[in-house]
Design an enzyme around this catalytic site. Structure first.
Site, PDB file in Angstrom:
ATOM      1  N   LYS A  23      -7.598  -3.905  -2.057  1.00 35.65           N
ATOM      2  CA  LYS A  23      -6.073  -3.693  -1.379  1.00 35.65           C
ATOM      3  C   LYS A  23      -5.000  -3.264  -2.610  1.00 35.65           C
ATOM      4  CE  LYS A  23      -6.869  -3.932   3.731  1.00 35.65           C
ATOM      5  NZ  LYS A  23      -6.117  -4.684   5.017  1.00 35.65           N
TER       6      LYS A  23
ATOM      7  N   GLU B 169      -5.175   3.674  13.968  1.00 33.21           N
ATOM      8  CA  GLU B 169      -6.224   4.204  12.585  1.00 33.21           C
ATOM      9  C   GLU B 169      -6.648   5.187  13.215  1.00 33.21           C
ATOM     10  OE1 GLU B 169      -8.341   1.097  10.968  1.00 33.21           O
ATOM     11  OE2 GLU B 169      -6.526   0.675   9.273  1.00 33.21           O
TER      12      GLU B 169
HETATM   13  P1  PGA Z   1      -4.155  -3.941   8.407  1.00 32.79           P
HETATM   14  O1  PGA Z   1      -5.495  -4.802   7.873  1.00 32.79           O
HETATM   15  O2  PGA Z   1      -3.658  -3.063   9.296  1.00 32.79           O
HETATM   16  O3  PGA Z   1      -3.532  -4.985   7.296  1.00 32.79           O
HETATM   17  O4  PGA Z   1      -4.098  -2.325   6.850  1.00 32.79           O
HETATM   18  C1  PGA Z   1      -6.643  -3.793   8.302  1.00 32.79           C
HETATM   19  C2  PGA Z   1      -7.793  -3.761   7.855  1.00 32.79           C
HETATM   20  O5  PGA Z   1      -7.812  -5.442   8.081  1.00 32.79           O
HETATM   21  O6  PGA Z   1      -9.046  -3.533   7.114  1.00 32.79           O
HETATM   22 ZN    ZN Z   2     -10.096  -6.008   7.252  1.00 35.00          ZN
END
Ligand code: PGA
Ligand code: ZN
Length: 391
Positions: free
Chosen positions: A308, A184
């Site tokens: 999401k 990230e």
């Molecule tokens: P992810 O999660 O890696 O599944 O995108 C990110 C998060 O927990 O916010």
């Molecule tokens: Zn999260």
């Protein structure tokens, strides 16, 4: 009218395969790419492999060709074809890709026009500065986040976050604590969660930003206890609860995401009762799912919900989750995934859903979303920056 649909494979920022959808109408072609998570909730809709999607796609294409470009109608057809709660048959990635591409067809490429708002309220960006857990890094907790609050526009907010992220990286480097950057683009370092918070709480004060964490507790829940590799300790649920409470107080945490594993609605509720004025946010626990959010609302498991769209599978149902959250004073937080594409649809959606916060990274891989917010700031008729949400 939808005249054709096609699917393609593309890559996420993690280098994994993901889905790109194109919808054709008399007005042109409209597309969408779907991100993919790493620390996924077990109640998310199903992400099918491209190979499996290719098998089911002809049926979906046949059913949708000739239909009006209307995302709500499209979403109900997709649900009807699939017939399961979690898009097990056609895949939540295929359904969301089609849903977004059709919504783009409806708005000639400008998703923010789906809703006629007088004023557009731009979300405050919440960004991962130091990382760990499943995303890479030494800490057991997944993300240490900063939220700029006194900012005039999206550019100002992004600029502040980039500056602070750079300074944090330089400082960690100077102290020989830096290990690199994770998926990230957050810094990975040699110190444990307490030392990270010692350091970042000073930074937050200095920069007038709010401090937050995504504990992503399901990632280190063994079924009985919380296994902290970083501290070389296993904590019983009540010890873990007490540690989190102490940390919230000591470091004045404003934002706390997924402090407990994804089935522990009760501990979320207890923490919410204990800390009235903090944003206690459910990600894996709610999974952008209406029924799970309803269950959380009943016993007040939190004050915020991560949104999401690819946990849910359609735009209309994600919108229903956002609305349910708002009606119950739960703050919706529009969120990226850790495996992203160049498609910035989340930025447009954060405007029409009026989420006060957008959780996106500093620079890569979320740069397209930041850049999209800058364009929308110029393009929308009237705009203002959101304030910190009341809850
Ligand atoms: P992810 O999660 O890696 O599944 O995108 C990110 C998060 O927990 O916010
Ligand atoms: Zn999260």
């Amino acid at each position: 009218m939808i005249t054709n649909l096609k699917i393609f494979s593309c890559l996420t920022s993690k280098g994994t395969k993901t889905l790109h959808v194109k919808v054709y109408t008399e007005k042109g072609e409209f597309s969408a790419s779907i991100p993919s998570g790493t620390s996924k909730g077990k109640n998310e809709c199903v992400e099918l492999s491209l190979e499996k999607i290719k098998k089911i796609f002809p049926e979906v294409k046949k059913r949708l060709t000739g239909e009006k470009e209307d995302y709500q109608k499209t979403d109900s057809i997709l649900k009807e074809i699939d017939g399961t709660d979690r898009f097990e048959k056609i895949g939540g990635n295929l359904s969301l890709g089609i849903s977004i591409a059709v919504a783009r067809a409806q708005t000639e490429g400008n998703l923010w026009k789906l809703k006629a708002l007088k004023k557009h309220r731009f979300p405050l960006p919440l960004s991962n500065i130091i990382g760990g857990g499943a995303h890479g890094g030494k800490t057991t907790w997944q993300e240490f986040l900063l939220l700029p609050v006194k900012v005039r526009n999206p550019y100002d907010a992004a600029r502040n976050l980039i500056d602070v992220w750079k300074i944090v990286g330089e400082e960690l480097g100077r102290k020989d604590l830096l290990l690199g950057r994770n998926i990230e683009n957050a810094w990975m370092c040699k110190i444990d969660e307490f030392k990270v918070l010692d350091f970042l709480s000073d930074v937050a004060k200095e920069w007038d930003m709010k401090l937050g964490v995504d504990i992503a507790a399901s990632g280190f829940w063994t079924g009985k206890a919380y296994r902290y590799k970083s501290l070389n300790k296993t904590l019983k649920p009540e010890e873990h609860f007490n540690m989190i409470s102490d940390i919230i107080e000591k470091y004045n945490l404003y934002y706390i995401e997924d402090p407990f594993h994804e089935e522990d609605f009760e501990s979320f509720s207890e923490l919410t009762r204990k800390f009235k004025n903090r944003l206690i946010v459910g990600d894996d626990i709610f999974c952008t799912n209406l029924e799970r959010l309803k269950r959380g609302i009943e016993i007040k498991s939190g004050t915020g919900a991560i949104i999401k769209p690819n946990q849910n599978g359609t735009l209309s149902d994600t919108e229903n989750v956002v609305n349910l959250a708002k009606e119950n004073r739960i703050v919706p937080v529009a969120s990226h995934r850790s495996g992203e594409t160049e498609d910035p649809w989340l930025s447009d959606l954060s405007l029409i859903w009026e989420t006060p916060i957008i959780k996106i990274g500093v620079l890569n891989p979320d740069l397209p979303k930041q850049n999209r917010l800058f364009v929308l700031w110029e393009e929308t008729p009237e705009q203002e920056m959101n304030k910190l949400p009341a809850f």
